[in-house]
Design a protein around this motif. Structure first.
Motif, PDB file in Angstrom:
ATOM      1  N   MET A 146       0.214  -1.194  -0.148  1.00 20.33           N
ATOM      2  CA  MET A 146       0.205  -0.444  -0.020  1.00 20.33           C
ATOM      3  C   MET A 146       0.651   1.498  -0.077  1.00 20.33           C
ATOM      4  N   LEU A 147       2.058   1.163   0.333  1.00 21.28           N
ATOM      5  CA  LEU A 147       2.523   2.279   1.000  1.00 21.28           C
ATOM      6  C   LEU A 147       3.256   2.669  -0.204  1.00 21.28           C
ATOM      7  N   ALA A 148       4.063   1.528  -1.349  1.00 29.43           N
ATOM      8  CA  ALA A 148       4.436   2.402  -2.792  1.00 29.43           C
ATOM      9  C   ALA A 148       3.512   2.507  -3.450  1.00 29.43           C
ATOM     10  N   GLN A 149       2.007   1.725  -3.335  1.00 27.64           N
ATOM     11  CA  GLN A 149       1.055   2.403  -3.932  1.00 27.64           C
ATOM     12  C   GLN A 149       0.548   4.254  -4.139  1.00 27.64           C
ATOM     13  N   VAL A 150       0.267   3.931  -2.821  1.00 31.90           N
ATOM     14  CA  VAL A 150      -0.101   5.625  -2.458  1.00 31.90           C
ATOM     15  C   VAL A 150       1.079   6.895  -2.599  1.00 31.90           C
ATOM     16  N   LEU A 151       3.117   6.510  -2.335  1.00 30.88           N
ATOM     17  CA  LEU A 151       3.715   7.089  -3.008  1.00 30.88           C
ATOM     18  C   LEU A 151       4.203   7.321  -4.798  1.00 30.88           C
ATOM     19  N   LEU A 152       3.901   6.708  -5.228  1.00 30.19           N
ATOM     20  CA  LEU A 152       4.463   6.674  -6.369  1.00 30.19           C
ATOM     21  C   LEU A 152       2.941   6.658  -7.306  1.00 30.19           C
ATOM     22  N   HIS A 153       1.444   6.132  -7.243  1.00 26.74           N
ATOM     23  CA  HIS A 153       1.386   6.747  -8.092  1.00 26.74           C
ATOM     24  C   HIS A 153      -0.116   7.818  -7.019  1.00 26.74           C
ATOM     25  N   TYR A 154      -0.389   8.045  -5.932  1.00 24.28           N
ATOM     26  CA  TYR A 154      -0.951   8.732  -5.554  1.00 24.28           C
ATOM     27  C   TYR A 154      -0.151  10.137  -4.759  1.00 24.28           C
ATOM     28  N   GLU A 155       0.906  10.466  -5.159  1.00 23.06           N
ATOM     29  CA  GLU A 155       1.678  11.944  -4.839  1.00 23.06           C
ATOM     30  C   GLU A 155       0.431  13.181  -4.650  1.00 23.06           C
ATOM     31  N   ASN A 156       0.061  13.232  -5.401  1.00 24.26           N
ATOM     32  CA  ASN A 156      -0.467  14.413  -5.005  1.00 24.26           C
ATOM     33  C   ASN A 156      -1.528  14.519  -4.485  1.00 24.26           C
ATOM     34  N   ALA A 157      -2.053  13.670  -3.983  1.00 23.12           N
ATOM     35  CA  ALA A 157      -3.161  14.265  -3.182  1.00 23.12           C
ATOM     36  C   ALA A 157      -2.588  13.132  -1.684  1.00 23.12           C
ATOM     37  N   ILE A 158      -1.346  13.408  -1.779  1.00 22.22           N
ATOM     38  CA  ILE A 158      -0.865  13.508   0.009  1.00 22.22           C
ATOM     39  C   ILE A 158      -0.551  15.483   0.392  1.00 22.22           C
ATOM     40  N   PRO A 159      -1.318  15.376   1.395  1.00 22.71           N
ATOM     41  CA  PRO A 159      -1.392  16.656   1.876  1.00 22.71           C
ATOM     42  C   PRO A 159       0.182  17.130   2.298  1.00 22.71           C
ATOM     43  N   VAL A 160       0.125  18.446   2.278  1.00 22.63           N
ATOM     44  CA  VAL A 160       1.592  18.818   1.857  1.00 22.63           C
ATOM     45  C   VAL A 160       1.826  19.450   3.306  1.00 22.63           C
ATOM     46  N   ASP A 161       3.179  20.119   3.740  1.00 24.93           N
ATOM     47  CA  ASP A 161       3.190  20.761   4.883  1.00 24.93           C
ATOM     48  C   ASP A 161       3.604  22.125   4.791  1.00 24.93           C
ATOM     49  N   ASP A 162       3.354  23.035   5.216  1.00 27.19           N
ATOM     50  CA  ASP A 162       3.713  24.534   5.091  1.00 27.19           C
ATOM     51  C   ASP A 162       5.583  24.960   4.350  1.00 27.19           C
ATOM     52  N   LYS A 163       5.792  24.116   4.081  1.00 18.67           N
ATOM     53  CA  LYS A 163       7.227  23.674   3.458  1.00 18.67           C
ATOM     54  C   LYS A 163       7.358  23.336   2.091  1.00 18.67           C
ATOM     55  N   ASP A 164       5.940  22.622   1.594  1.00 20.42           N
ATOM     56  CA  ASP A 164       5.516  21.809   0.372  1.00 20.42           C
ATOM     57  C   ASP A 164       6.034  20.296   0.363  1.00 20.42           C
ATOM     58  N   ARG A 165       6.498  20.270   1.686  1.00 16.89           N
ATOM     59  CA  ARG A 165       6.776  19.112   1.451  1.00 16.89           C
ATOM     60  C   ARG A 165       5.637  17.898   1.840  1.00 16.89           C
ATOM     61  N   ARG A 166       5.565  16.455   1.378  1.00 16.28           N
ATOM     62  CA  ARG A 166       4.585  15.543   1.984  1.00 16.28           C
ATOM     63  C   ARG A 166       4.375  15.188   3.412  1.00 16.28           C
ATOM     64  N   PHE A 167       2.981  15.040   3.395  1.00 18.72           N
ATOM     65  CA  PHE A 167       2.734  15.007   4.402  1.00 18.72           C
ATOM     66  C   PHE A 167       2.435  13.548   4.982  1.00 18.72           C
ATOM     67  N   LEU A 168       2.830  12.207   6.038  1.00 19.22           N
ATOM     68  CA  LEU A 168       2.316  11.208   6.315  1.00 19.22           C
ATOM     69  C   LEU A 168       1.922  11.851   7.466  1.00 19.22           C
ATOM     70  N   ASP A 169       0.681  11.688   8.426  1.00 19.39           N
ATOM     71  CA  ASP A 169       0.363  11.445   9.153  1.00 19.39           C
ATOM     72  C   ASP A 169       0.477  10.529  10.352  1.00 19.39           C
ATOM     73  N   ILE A 170       1.734   9.331  10.209  1.00 21.32           N
ATOM     74  CA  ILE A 170       2.258   8.502  10.855  1.00 21.32           C
ATOM     75  C   ILE A 170       2.723   8.833  12.081  1.00 21.32           C
ATOM     76  N   ASP A 171       3.651   7.787  13.197  1.00 22.22           N
ATOM     77  CA  ASP A 171       4.549   7.815  13.917  1.00 22.22           C
ATOM     78  C   ASP A 171       6.046   7.450  13.513  1.00 22.22           C
ATOM     79  N   PRO A 172       6.646   8.754  13.916  1.00 23.93           N
ATOM     80  CA  PRO A 172       8.251   8.991  12.663  1.00 23.93           C
ATOM     81  C   PRO A 172       8.926   7.715  13.117  1.00 23.93           C
ATOM     82  N   LEU A 173       9.566   6.993  14.350  1.00 25.58           N
ATOM     83  CA  LEU A 173       9.856   6.314  14.601  1.00 25.58           C
ATOM     84  C   LEU A 173       9.271   5.024  13.824  1.00 25.58           C
ATOM     85  N   TYR A 174       8.080   5.081  13.224  1.00 26.08           N
ATOM     86  CA  TYR A 174       8.141   4.008  12.561  1.00 26.08           C
ATOM     87  C   TYR A 174       8.086   3.754  11.238  1.00 26.08           C
TER      88      TYR A 174
END
Length: 579
Positions: A129-157
């Motif tokens: 699922m991760l590869a599919q969303v990052l490669l095919h749905y990059e434009n659907a992932i929200p961005v932070d205020d520095k225009d970086r893609r943001f994934l709402d997950i645990d940073p340690l994981y």
């Protein structure tokens, strides 16, 4: 689809599998449209053509009878293709990838990590699922205020997972498996949650331009070889059979792709954003003792505006320093509190969000309470609060209280567990989920077991069915005639039988319109089905207006998407009514 009547007049639907193999084979080619049809309409009307006339009635009828199934199959294929394309575009997905070079800079819950696209194409990663969303749905992932893609997950994981992918890419000659380790990761509730979601396998393909070109060349060579073989009449007949099978295979694979896309969206939609927020980035951040923790507005809104945790966050990827919070808790505990709130938003319906653990568990639980979060595992109901209120409104009486008395996430689907948990409680609401379909039944009575463990109890009881998702634009009540409002309950070791005295199921509602613990026709005669095996249909005269789901060739509605399905989750609520 055929139907039969039991000795007590209850209707039992049978499936295609109960027919002969010859009939099923013939239906695969000639009985189109298929048994399961969608009421959304066909996109392939342009395929339908009027057959040219030969001039002799018998030959014209023969020609038309052969052409009709092909035209119908062509319409069905184009309808699937159009729907799949639109589903991808509606989620701002890419239909084709341009290449795998470069990297994606991703803000994982406050920690920025660059991820090379080549890592996502590793054999053990590309079908996740991760590869599919990052490669095919990059434009659907929200961005932070520095225009970086943001994934709402645990940073340690995220840090662990990206590290594992780097190791795998470096040591491709050696076997390296990306899996949670027993000694630590499997005990971590966050790791279990995110790995189960993001590293789940999907049948959706990731194809690069060079791979697509190679596949097309192989297909062209295959078709050329077939063309050379088409000379004699016997070879032509064999080729025609192959083409008919190929058409049917194409429909089956298209349907499977559509189902998998729907599953992918159910899992990954919480990580995507279909519409850009008017106020800029949806990312919210807080800094505690020098550690920045980020999440989304959607996560914090679930807590409420006055929640103590929500008040710690400010818009953007660099939250202001919360000195007061740092005096009360550690940055590690703060991250665990935030992630517990985050997991409540992204976890699937019908799942349990487990409390995290820390070296000082007592202090962590104090922190949970001080930030306004429950210090216990949370169960994510199959219905949202809004959906639940709409279903309760269908009862037509004031609801004083509701209580969840059975959930498959905790008790499984074993039939005997159900009466143990339900007992003599009255006013029962059964909520069922299969894929995108959420549906169920309400009975204004108790689940009265028969006196003997192998007998059955058949009684009149006011009931209605309902559909929450998958078939209507909003939750809809499905009523049946009063003389059909009946319930049959099998004893703990008993069976509800049909008129051939065959064991059929454990629970039946509405004269056989809904079965739980249903024995599928091809099942082993000695196997005992659990409550996940469900059989459901609604007569075409009972289908409410606005129905957009599937139906069978008799016109009966299928609130579960098909007549016989395996449930993903089951809940039973007691609903107490009264002034």
């Amino acid at each position: 689809m055929s139907s039969g009547t039991t000795s007590s007049g209850r209707k039992r639907r049978t499936t295609e599998a109960e027919g002969s193999a010859a009939a099923a084979s013939a239906a695969a080619v000639a009985a189109t449209p298929q048994q399961k049809r969608s009421r959304n309409g066909d996109a392939g009307d342009a395929i339908a053509r009027k057959a040219p006339r030969i001039g002799r009635m018998s030959l014209d009828k023969l020609y038309q009878s052969a052409l009709d199934p092909l035209t119908s199959i062509g319409k069905e294929l184009e309808s699937y293709a159009t729907n799949i394309r639109q589903m991808i575009l509606n989620r701002r997905g890419k239909l084709q990838l341009q290449g795998a070079d470069g990297q994606i800079e991703i803000n994982f819950g406050g920690r920025v990590i660059p991820v090379r696209r080549k890592l996502l194409l590793l054999p053990a990663v590309r079908d996740t699922m991760l590869a599919q969303v990052l490669l095919h749905y990059e434009n659907a992932i929200p961005v932070d205020d520095k225009d970086r893609r943001f994934l709402d997950i645990d940073p340690l994981y995220a840090e662990w997972l990206v590290g594992e992918m780097v190791i795998m890419h470096r040591d491709q000659q050696h076997h390296h498996e990306i899996a949670l380790r027993e000694d630590h990761h499997k005990k971590d509730a966050s790791f279990r949650t995110y790995h189960g979601l993001l590293f789940d396998k999907t049948t959706l393909k990731i194809e690069l331009p060079d791979e697509q070109q190679q596949q097309e060349e192989e297909e062209d060579a295959h078709m050329a070889g077939q063309g050379q073989a088409e000379g004699e009449g016997e070879e032509q007949h064999r080729t025609l059979d192959n083409k008919m099978r190929s058409l049917q295979t194409a429909i089956t694979e298209m349907e499977a792709t559509k189902d998998e896309l729907e599953r992918f969206y159910r899992v990954m939609d919480p990580f995507m954003q279909l519409v850009k927020p008017e106020g800029g980035t949806p990312v919210m951040s807080a800094t505690v003792l020098g550690t920045t923790v980020s999440t989304t507005e959607a996560t914090l809104l679930l807590l409420g505006q006055d929640n103590a945790l929500a008040k710690c966050f400010t818009k953007g990827s660099e939250g202001g320093d919360n000195a007061a919070v740092g005096n009360e808790t550690s940055s590690s505990n703060f991250m665990k509190v935030v992630d517990f709130a985050r997991r409540q938003r992204i976890s699937p319906r019908g799942s349990v969000v487990s409390i995290p653990h820390a070296y000082d568990q007592e202090q962590l639980m104090k922190d949970f309470r001080s930030f306004g979060l429950p210090d216990m595992d949370m169960y994510m109901s199959l219905l949202t609060l809004e959906e639940m209120n709409k279903v309760l409104g269908m009862i037509g009486k004031p609801v004083r209280r509701r209580e969840l008395v059975f959930k498959s996430a905790a008790y499984g689907f074993t039939y005997t567990k159900l009466p143990d948990k339900v007992g003599d409680k009255e006013g029962l609401l059964f909520v069922l989920r299969h894929k995108k379909y959420i549906f169920g039944v309400h009975m204004d009575g108790k689940l009265a077991l028969p006196p003997g463990p192998r007998s059955t109890n058949y009684f009149d009881c006011p009931i209605f069915f309902f559909s929450v998702s998958g078939c209507f634009d909003e939750p809809k009540k499905i009523t049946i005639a009063e003389n059909l409002q009946q319930v049959e309950v099998a004893g703990r070791a008993g069976w509800i039988e049909n008129d051939e005295h065959e064991h059929t199921g454990k629970l039946a509602f509405g004269n056989g319109r809904l079965w739980l613990g249903y024995r599928f026709p091809a099942a082993d005669a000695h196997a005992v089905p659990d409550l996940s095996q469900c059989h459901h249909w609604i007569d075409k005269t009972e289908i409410p207006a606005g129905y957009k789901g599937n139906d069978d060739q008799d016109g009966s509605g299928l609130p579960a998407g098909d007549d016989s399905v395996v449930l993903d989750a089951l809940e039973v609520w007691q609903v107490r009514c009264g002034e």
